[in-house]
Write an enzyme that holds these catalytic residues in place. Sequence first.
Site, mmCIF file in Angstrom:
data_model
loop_
_atom_site.group_PDB
_atom_site.id
_atom_site.type_symbol
_atom_site.label_atom_id
_atom_site.label_comp_id
_atom_site.label_asym_id
_atom_site.label_seq_id
_atom_site.Cartn_x
_atom_site.Cartn_y
_atom_site.Cartn_z
ATOM 1 N N ASP A 103 -6.777 4.126 12.962
ATOM 2 C CA ASP A 103 -5.413 4.614 12.753
ATOM 3 C C ASP A 103 -5.381 5.960 12.048
ATOM 4 O O ASP A 103 -4.548 6.812 12.348
ATOM 5 C CB ASP A 103 -4.596 3.569 11.991
ATOM 6 C CG ASP A 103 -4.278 2.368 12.870
ATOM 7 O OD1 ASP A 103 -4.160 2.562 14.101
ATOM 8 O OD2 ASP A 103 -4.164 1.251 12.350
ATOM 9 N N ASP A 141 0.821 -1.222 0.000
ATOM 10 C CA ASP A 141 0.000 0.000 0.000
ATOM 11 C C ASP A 141 0.850 1.265 0.000
ATOM 12 O O ASP A 141 0.666 2.147 -0.836
ATOM 13 C CB ASP A 141 -0.894 0.057 1.248
ATOM 14 C CG ASP A 141 -2.155 -0.792 1.109
ATOM 15 O OD1 ASP A 141 -2.464 -1.239 -0.017
ATOM 16 O OD2 ASP A 141 -2.825 -0.999 2.142
ATOM 17 N N ARG A 198 0.935 4.671 16.967
ATOM 18 C CA ARG A 198 0.594 5.732 16.000
ATOM 19 C C ARG A 198 1.045 7.132 16.402
ATOM 20 O O ARG A 198 1.594 7.858 15.569
ATOM 21 C CB ARG A 198 -0.913 5.724 15.689
ATOM 22 C CG ARG A 198 -1.435 4.448 15.060
ATOM 23 C CD ARG A 198 -0.609 3.997 13.885
ATOM 24 N NE ARG A 198 -1.195 2.818 13.253
ATOM 25 C CZ ARG A 198 -0.544 1.991 12.459
ATOM 26 N NH1 ARG A 198 0.736 2.214 12.184
ATOM 27 N NH2 ARG A 198 -1.141 0.942 11.932
ATOM 28 N N SER A 216 -5.350 -8.613 7.745
ATOM 29 C CA SER A 216 -4.678 -7.325 7.868
ATOM 30 C C SER A 216 -3.964 -7.321 9.213
ATOM 31 O O SER A 216 -4.579 -7.512 10.248
ATOM 32 C CB SER A 216 -5.717 -6.209 7.791
ATOM 33 O OG SER A 216 -5.166 -5.028 8.317
HETATM 34 N N1 ARG Z 1 -8.159 -2.435 16.195
HETATM 35 C C1 ARG Z 1 -6.844 -2.103 16.619
HETATM 36 C C2 ARG Z 1 -6.715 -0.642 16.894
HETATM 37 O O1 ARG Z 1 -7.508 0.116 16.419
HETATM 38 C C3 ARG Z 1 -5.795 -2.598 15.669
HETATM 39 C C4 ARG Z 1 -5.809 -2.034 14.288
HETATM 40 C C5 ARG Z 1 -4.624 -2.566 13.585
HETATM 41 N N2 ARG Z 1 -4.613 -2.423 12.179
HETATM 42 C C6 ARG Z 1 -4.552 -3.471 11.339
HETATM 43 N N3 ARG Z 1 -4.300 -3.240 10.085
HETATM 44 N N4 ARG Z 1 -4.746 -4.696 11.730
HETATM 45 O O2 ARG Z 1 -5.823 -0.239 17.604
#
Ligand code: ARG
Length: 423
Positions: free
Chosen positions: A127, A18, A98, A179
């Site tokens: 995110d 990506d 993040r 993912s």
């Molecule tokens: N749901 C979790 C969060 O919002 C993890 C998100 C992680 N992203 C992924 N591409 N799996 O912190």
Amino acid sequence: MTDLAGETCVLAYSGGLDTSVAVAWLRETYGLEVVTVTGDLGSVGELEAVRQKALRSGARRAVVLDAREPFVRYFVWPALQADALYQGRYPLATALGRPLLAKLLVDVAREEGAKYVAHGSTGKGNDQVRFDLGVAALAPDLKVIAPLRSGMSMTRDEEIEYAKARGIPVPVTKKSPYSVDENLWGRSIEAGILEDPWEAPPKDVYQWTVDPGDAPARPLEIVIAFREGIPVSLDGAASDGVTLIEKLNAIAGKHGVGRIDQIEDRLVGIKSREIYEAPAAVVLHTAHRAIEDLVLSKESLRLKQRIADEYAELVYNGLWFSAHHQDLAAYVASTQRFVTGEVRLRLHRGVASVVGRRSDNALYSISLATYGKGDTFDHKAAEGFIQVYGLSLRNQAKRQALWSGDAGIPLKLPSPGKKKRTK
Ligand code: ARG
């Protein structure tokens, strides 16, 4: 080309397909010069390879940084001290990473004199909020571009075609059906078959933890020492944070500890099914709570639990760089001055159980607690205590007679011996 042509845009780059495509897409769509920044929070692997890949994708400059130590010191440890678990379970690995990546993005943007930053988050997740608000708080003048939210919509096959046509290296391994986001504090897995909340996670979801059913039959005992709420040693050997977490991920993962299967509420209003692997985080949260139980007063523990939920919520919701966070963190930091001591845990087939704790600051007093010899508790004084403690209840019982004699539980129990038990 647009009025952005020739401007510099700093992109948070993971090394995946990506963001590699995004490098080219930002150049071709807006005429932007792209500088990438990759922060290693414990999962990036070979940093130089990632740097080369960014350059081959068309970046003018590619910055890679080992951010593991600051990640642990400024993000992971404060969240551990706060006992922050989103909706009671998720140790927040992705959510804690993040804001640090946003900070690195801003730093490089300043170095470059850039007006634009970019990230590869989609429009459905948390995110994007964490990146956008991290940048907004640290550098409100910067504009955020999120290609996956604004026009760069390609299927995976289209992305591969797009990349091939531009000489961008494409992954040779078969795409995982999930993912995944990873750092030292945990692995987050979603999508694919996991989207059906009734489906048990297939084996290939897990990479850090063995199936508890296949874990060693013999439990393993470990000892973790805390100094002011921060883990400082494992089994008596002093350790820096990064090493301690890496070691615990391996040890606890081998015993099947750290799997979390959660339905969680995203900030954007969507319920989602997430699988986490966080062996070190699960062990350390369990141990940290155990030592707090020993050294904090009942009142502190009660308020601290409420603060923990609030803290987890703000981290999850992307408000790391807020005054609210500073205020909660100040409270948490103050509580930690007593949280020094050791915890003994047994790791066995998916479970980390606390089996012992000790601290010089323990409020636990054996002479008060004991049912054996050496009891110093004044049993007689308990009568007076209950007299006063129960005063208002006794008064209410007299005036308002809330409960009748049978207390609303009209039981007719057979007296023993009269009736034969039916087999
Ligand atoms: N749901 C979790 C969060 O919002 C993890 C998100 C992680 N992203 C992924 N591409 N799996 O912190």
